[in-house]
Design a protein around this motif. Sequence first.
Motif, PDB file in Angstrom:
ATOM      1  N   MET A 146       0.829  -1.208   0.000  1.00  0.00           N
ATOM      2  CA  MET A 146       0.000   0.000   0.000  1.00  0.00           C
ATOM      3  C   MET A 146       0.866   1.263   0.000  1.00  0.00           C
ATOM      4  N   SER A 147       1.745   1.345   0.977  1.00  0.00           N
ATOM      5  CA  SER A 147       2.593   2.539   1.027  1.00  0.00           C
ATOM      6  C   SER A 147       3.544   2.568  -0.168  1.00  0.00           C
ATOM      7  N   PHE A 148       3.918   1.376  -0.647  1.00  0.00           N
ATOM      8  CA  PHE A 148       4.805   1.311  -1.816  1.00  0.00           C
ATOM      9  C   PHE A 148       4.125   1.925  -3.041  1.00  0.00           C
ATOM     10  N   LEU A 149       2.867   1.517  -3.303  1.00  0.00           N
ATOM     11  CA  LEU A 149       2.176   2.022  -4.486  1.00  0.00           C
ATOM     12  C   LEU A 149       1.900   3.518  -4.371  1.00  0.00           C
ATOM     13  N   LEU A 150       1.506   3.959  -3.162  1.00  0.00           N
ATOM     14  CA  LEU A 150       1.213   5.380  -2.964  1.00  0.00           C
ATOM     15  C   LEU A 150       2.459   6.222  -3.216  1.00  0.00           C
ATOM     16  N   THR A 151       3.596   5.761  -2.672  1.00  0.00           N
ATOM     17  CA  THR A 151       4.841   6.494  -2.893  1.00  0.00           C
ATOM     18  C   THR A 151       5.180   6.535  -4.372  1.00  0.00           C
ATOM     19  N   ALA A 152       5.027   5.387  -5.062  1.00  0.00           N
ATOM     20  CA  ALA A 152       5.345   5.348  -6.488  1.00  0.00           C
ATOM     21  C   ALA A 152       4.462   6.319  -7.265  1.00  0.00           C
ATOM     22  N   LEU A 153       3.160   6.385  -6.902  1.00  0.00           N
ATOM     23  CA  LEU A 153       2.242   7.283  -7.600  1.00  0.00           C
ATOM     24  C   LEU A 153       2.644   8.740  -7.384  1.00  0.00           C
ATOM     25  N   ILE A 154       2.944   9.103  -6.131  1.00  0.00           N
ATOM     26  CA  ILE A 154       3.320  10.497  -5.851  1.00  0.00           C
ATOM     27  C   ILE A 154       4.609  10.847  -6.581  1.00  0.00           C
ATOM     28  N   MET A 155       5.570   9.917  -6.580  1.00  0.00           N
ATOM     29  CA  MET A 155       6.837  10.165  -7.259  1.00  0.00           C
ATOM     30  C   MET A 155       6.624  10.345  -8.761  1.00  0.00           C
ATOM     31  N   PHE A 156       5.684   9.562  -9.322  1.00  0.00           N
ATOM     32  CA  PHE A 156       5.462   9.684 -10.765  1.00  0.00           C
ATOM     33  C   PHE A 156       4.796  11.013 -11.100  1.00  0.00           C
TER      34      PHE A 156
ATOM     35  N   LEU B 276       8.038   8.877 -20.362  1.00  0.00           N
ATOM     36  CA  LEU B 276       7.089   8.255 -19.446  1.00  0.00           C
ATOM     37  C   LEU B 276       7.629   6.941 -18.909  1.00  0.00           C
ATOM     38  N   ILE B 277       8.267   6.146 -19.794  1.00  0.00           N
ATOM     39  CA  ILE B 277       8.775   4.846 -19.340  1.00  0.00           C
ATOM     40  C   ILE B 277       9.909   5.036 -18.347  1.00  0.00           C
ATOM     41  N   SER B 278      10.833   5.957 -18.646  1.00  0.00           N
ATOM     42  CA  SER B 278      11.922   6.165 -17.682  1.00  0.00           C
ATOM     43  C   SER B 278      11.378   6.743 -16.372  1.00  0.00           C
ATOM     44  N   GLY B 279      10.276   7.531 -16.475  1.00  0.00           N
ATOM     45  CA  GLY B 279       9.660   8.045 -15.255  1.00  0.00           C
ATOM     46  C   GLY B 279       9.086   6.943 -14.399  1.00  0.00           C
ATOM     47  N   VAL B 280       8.371   5.998 -15.050  1.00  0.00           N
ATOM     48  CA  VAL B 280       7.811   4.878 -14.290  1.00  0.00           C
ATOM     49  C   VAL B 280       8.932   4.082 -13.638  1.00  0.00           C
ATOM     50  N   ALA B 281       9.987   3.800 -14.409  1.00  0.00           N
ATOM     51  CA  ALA B 281      11.086   2.995 -13.866  1.00  0.00           C
ATOM     52  C   ALA B 281      11.720   3.679 -12.670  1.00  0.00           C
ATOM     53  N   SER B 282      12.013   4.970 -12.808  1.00  0.00           N
ATOM     54  CA  SER B 282      12.726   5.622 -11.712  1.00  0.00           C
ATOM     55  C   SER B 282      11.828   5.810 -10.497  1.00  0.00           C
ATOM     56  N   SER B 283      10.506   6.063 -10.727  1.00  0.00           N
ATOM     57  CA  SER B 283       9.660   6.238  -9.543  1.00  0.00           C
ATOM     58  C   SER B 283       9.459   4.917  -8.816  1.00  0.00           C
ATOM     59  N   LEU B 284       9.415   3.801  -9.559  1.00  0.00           N
ATOM     60  CA  LEU B 284       9.342   2.506  -8.873  1.00  0.00           C
ATOM     61  C   LEU B 284      10.609   2.248  -8.060  1.00  0.00           C
ATOM     62  N   LEU B 285      11.752   2.598  -8.653  1.00  0.00           N
ATOM     63  CA  LEU B 285      13.013   2.378  -7.929  1.00  0.00           C
ATOM     64  C   LEU B 285      13.050   3.202  -6.646  1.00  0.00           C
ATOM     65  N   VAL B 286      12.677   4.488  -6.766  1.00  0.00           N
ATOM     66  CA  VAL B 286      12.707   5.356  -5.580  1.00  0.00           C
ATOM     67  C   VAL B 286      11.713   4.869  -4.540  1.00  0.00           C
ATOM     68  N   ALA B 287      10.528   4.425  -4.991  1.00  0.00           N
ATOM     69  CA  ALA B 287       9.521   3.945  -4.041  1.00  0.00           C
ATOM     70  C   ALA B 287      10.008   2.694  -3.338  1.00  0.00           C
ATOM     71  N   TYR B 288      10.703   1.812  -4.096  1.00  0.00           N
ATOM     72  CA  TYR B 288      11.223   0.602  -3.463  1.00  0.00           C
ATOM     73  C   TYR B 288      12.246   0.953  -2.387  1.00  0.00           C
ATOM     74  N   LEU B 289      13.080   1.954  -2.688  1.00  0.00           N
ATOM     75  CA  LEU B 289      14.145   2.273  -1.740  1.00  0.00           C
ATOM     76  C   LEU B 289      13.635   3.010  -0.516  1.00  0.00           C
ATOM     77  N   SER B 290      12.555   3.824  -0.654  1.00  0.00           N
ATOM     78  CA  SER B 290      12.263   4.761   0.432  1.00  0.00           C
ATOM     79  C   SER B 290      10.801   4.798   0.845  1.00  0.00           C
ATOM     80  N   HIS B 291       9.970   3.785   0.513  1.00  0.00           N
ATOM     81  CA  HIS B 291       8.557   3.940   0.860  1.00  0.00           C
ATOM     82  C   HIS B 291       8.325   3.897   2.363  1.00  0.00           C
TER      83      HIS B 291
END
Lengths: 160, 84, 105
Positions: A1-11, A26-41
């Motif tokens: 839950m917090s992972f997806l929310l963080t990824a959405l806000i980052m995107f 858009l694709i590089s944005g999705v990739a980087s926001s998923l990475l950041v969300a994984y590291l810091s959610h």
Amino acid sequence: MSFLLTALIMFLFWIALSWQFEPLYLISGVASSLLVAYLSHDLFIGQADVRTGVIRLFRFFAYVPWLMWQIVLSNIDVARRTLHPGMPISPTIIRIKNIYRTEMAMVLLANSITLTPGTITIEVNKHEFIIHAVTREAAEGVLMGGMIERVKRIEGGDDV
Amino acid sequence: MFDAAATVITLAAVLVLYRAIKGPRVYDRALAVNMIGTKTVVLLALIGFIYKRPHFLDIALVYALMNYISTLAFLKYREKGRLD
Amino acid sequence: MEIREIIVGAFLGVGCFFVVVASIGVVRFPDFYTRLHPAGKSDTLGQALILSGLMIHEGVSVVSLKLFMIIVLIFIVNPAASHSIAKAAYLAGVEPWKDKEGGRS
């Protein structure tokens, strides 16, 4: 839950900063926001549940206009003291009790104290705030001004 | 209008530079350097508007973050003598 | 000269005034803790006013959104930076300056 929310806000943040809608961006944005969300959610959303966070956020928005007005008053005061030839200051250090449970409330009060008339937070710990005031009236202003109660109201009681 | 504001901010940065050189303590210097850094953020934004290049704002945003982190890193190094 | 340009000029002028006052304060105040006051307050408001002036000049656009982000960032980061410098100095034992009557400590 917090992972997806963080990824959405980052995107959303990514789109706001780049404002490019080609597929590559858009694709590089999705990739980087998923990475950041994984590291810091766990840091970004924190321990409190989302509903409490949203309620506190709205209370915080109600607090901002009052804070802005205090900041304007504070700046006029500092400007007057700076340009006054006699420099009417009488520095003093006061301590007030820390009545908050959450770290966000402590951060908010410390930040508000630094931004409002004649006072600066020097140290915060579990028991007290140590504040440097440029005049004694400013020191009393912190205790009487109602800021402590306002921040406590944002934090809420035991249930919220 | 923007170039006048940029000039005033540069002159203010020169005033703060006096405090950075004079000291007397290392904390005064850290404060002055931090202030010059935040003035640089505004200056970058103004330069972006003077030359009509909005991409300067991205640089300003990153510079604001970098400035804060470099201040914290300096203070930590000063206090502990190492950065790990 | 549009009315909007006049408002932008007023914002830039007042903002520059506060930034200059902050610089004068940092040079003029007698000790480290009092120097934190102009650095933490006037500087923040001055810069926020200048950036708000740029926002009004730009109107509603992505550039304004970025400027708004910079303003929010300044409001969070500037007091935090001056607080961390103050705490470092306090832990290192820098004594506050007292006036002739002697402030309580």
